[in-house]
Every structure is written in C-alpha cells, then in structure tokens.
Design a protein around this motif. Structure first.
Motif, PDB file in Angstrom:
ATOM      1  N   ARG A  72      22.745  43.437  54.075  1.00 62.49           N
ATOM      2  CA  ARG A  72      22.200  43.841  52.785  1.00 62.49           C
ATOM      3  C   ARG A  72      21.160  42.834  52.305  1.00 62.49           C
ATOM      4  N   VAL A  73      21.462  41.551  52.462  1.00 67.53           N
ATOM      5  CA  VAL A  73      20.519  40.509  52.061  1.00 67.53           C
ATOM      6  C   VAL A  73      19.251  40.608  52.915  1.00 67.53           C
ATOM      7  N   HIS A  75      18.086  43.273  54.473  1.00 70.64           N
ATOM      8  CA  HIS A  75      17.389  44.492  54.078  1.00 70.64           C
ATOM      9  C   HIS A  75      16.601  44.266  52.788  1.00 70.64           C
ATOM     10  N   ASN A  76      17.230  43.633  51.812  1.00 70.33           N
ATOM     11  CA  ASN A  76      16.551  43.340  50.556  1.00 70.33           C
ATOM     12  C   ASN A  76      15.363  42.407  50.762  1.00 70.33           C
ATOM     13  N   TRP A  77      15.495  41.448  51.685  1.00 67.21           N
ATOM     14  CA  TRP A  77      14.403  40.528  51.990  1.00 67.21           C
ATOM     15  C   TRP A  77      13.221  41.310  52.555  1.00 67.21           C
ATOM     16  N   VAL A  79      12.549  44.550  52.195  1.00 69.31           N
ATOM     17  CA  VAL A  79      11.994  45.395  51.136  1.00 69.31           C
ATOM     18  C   VAL A  79      11.134  44.557  50.199  1.00 69.31           C
ATOM     19  N   ASP A  80      11.619  43.384  49.802  1.00 66.68           N
ATOM     20  CA  ASP A  80      10.836  42.496  48.940  1.00 66.68           C
ATOM     21  C   ASP A  80       9.533  42.081  49.615  1.00 66.68           C
ATOM     22  N   GLU A 125      14.157  54.423  53.604  1.00 69.09           N
ATOM     23  CA  GLU A 125      14.851  53.164  53.908  1.00 69.09           C
ATOM     24  C   GLU A 125      16.281  53.360  54.415  1.00 69.09           C
TER      25      GLU A 125
END
Length: 175
Positions: A72-73, A75-77, A79-80, A125
């Motif tokens: 999750r981290v 994936h968020n990285w 996306v950011d 996504e």
C-alpha cells in the motif's frame, strides 16, 4: 513474513533485516513495473521501508499483514510520483536480454513488453494492481484483497475485468 498487529518492541534488528530481505525484491519489482526506471524503483523501496521504520518508531499500530501494508505504501508512492510529474513512460527500460538471443526475437519481445506496459498503465489503478500482484507476483486472492481493502470476490472481479481489457487491447494486433 505475515506479522499481524505487532507492537513496536517486537521489531528487533534481526526481525527488521529479515522483513527487508523478505519483501524488498518484490516491492522493487512492483515499483519498477509501475515506474519503468530502476533509480525510481530503488527510491520507492527506500522510502517504503523508511516510512515503515518511522511508523514502528512512533509506536503507531500496524493492523493487517505487513506485506499488504508495504505494498500500500509503495502503491501510494507511485501514485504520488505520477501526480507530481507528468509520466514519462520509459518503455525502453527492460531487463537486459541474454547475450546470445536472436536480435529479431529481442526486438519482438521488446515491442511486446512495451505494448503490455502501455496496456497496464492504461488500466485503472486497482485493476493494474490486482494484475501485478495476482498474475505477476502470484499472490493469493486473499492477500490481494487485503492490499486493495476489498473482498476476495471484488478482487476476483477486478482481475476478470482487467484481463478482459488487456485481451481486448491486444486482440486487434494479433488477429
């Protein structure tokens, strides 16, 4: 290593090293497929584990399994990263082929990889993530559902829709 809801004091140095050894390669592969650049993938892995260590150090509880949290981290990285910069898809960034491979076959393989990467990037996504984790990383549905925060049935449906879109994007070229 699926450690459930561990308190920070349980993460001694050996456990943290083992956790990094167990998960860093798969996080790197995920980041590399998503970003297409080795340096960015390495930055993502470093940041994922830095954030994990910061969370452990602050005493914030980790719920669920750690592998799902790390993805999750990551994936968020990713996306950011794409929010901050316009994607400059380096479709040429692929592992080096064997030195004795036929140049024509290498070119064909490279073109197919580029088309697959484009098709994956075109997916929503959650569909791309389910394909990467389920098909490419060979995760069980339960683990994929955990990362997505969805039910197993919902993750199966996402995979079905994603594969359908991928087939559709490739079928005109192959027929």
């Amino acid at each position: 290593m699926d450690v459930q809801s561990q308190a920070p004091h349980i993460f001694d140095e050996e456990t943290l090293i083992a956790l990094y050894d167990d998960h860093s390669d798969s996080i790197y592969r995920y980041a590399f497929r998503s970003l297409g650049e080795a340096n960015l993938a390495e930055d993502c892995v470093a940041d994922v584990f830095t954030r994990f260590l910061e969370r452990v150090a602050t005493g914030k509880p980790l719920t669920g399994n750690i592998r799902a949290y790390l993805y999750r981290v990551a994936h968020n990285w990713v996306v950011d990263h794409y929010r901050q910069e316009k994607p400059q898809a380096d479709l040429e960034a692929q592992p080096l082929p064997a030195h004795n491979a036929n140049p024509e076959n290498r070119l064909f393989e490279k073109e197919n990889q580029a088309r697959l990467r484009q098709a994956l990037l075109a997916l929503p996504e959650d569909q791309r993530l389910v394909i990467e984790l389920r098909v490419m990383e060979k995760w069980p549905y339960e683990a994929v559902a955990d990362v997505l925060g969805k039910s197993v049935e919902a993750s199966r449906a996402l995979q079905y829709r994603a594969l359908k879109k991928l087939r559709k994007s490739f079928s005109p070229q192959w027929m």
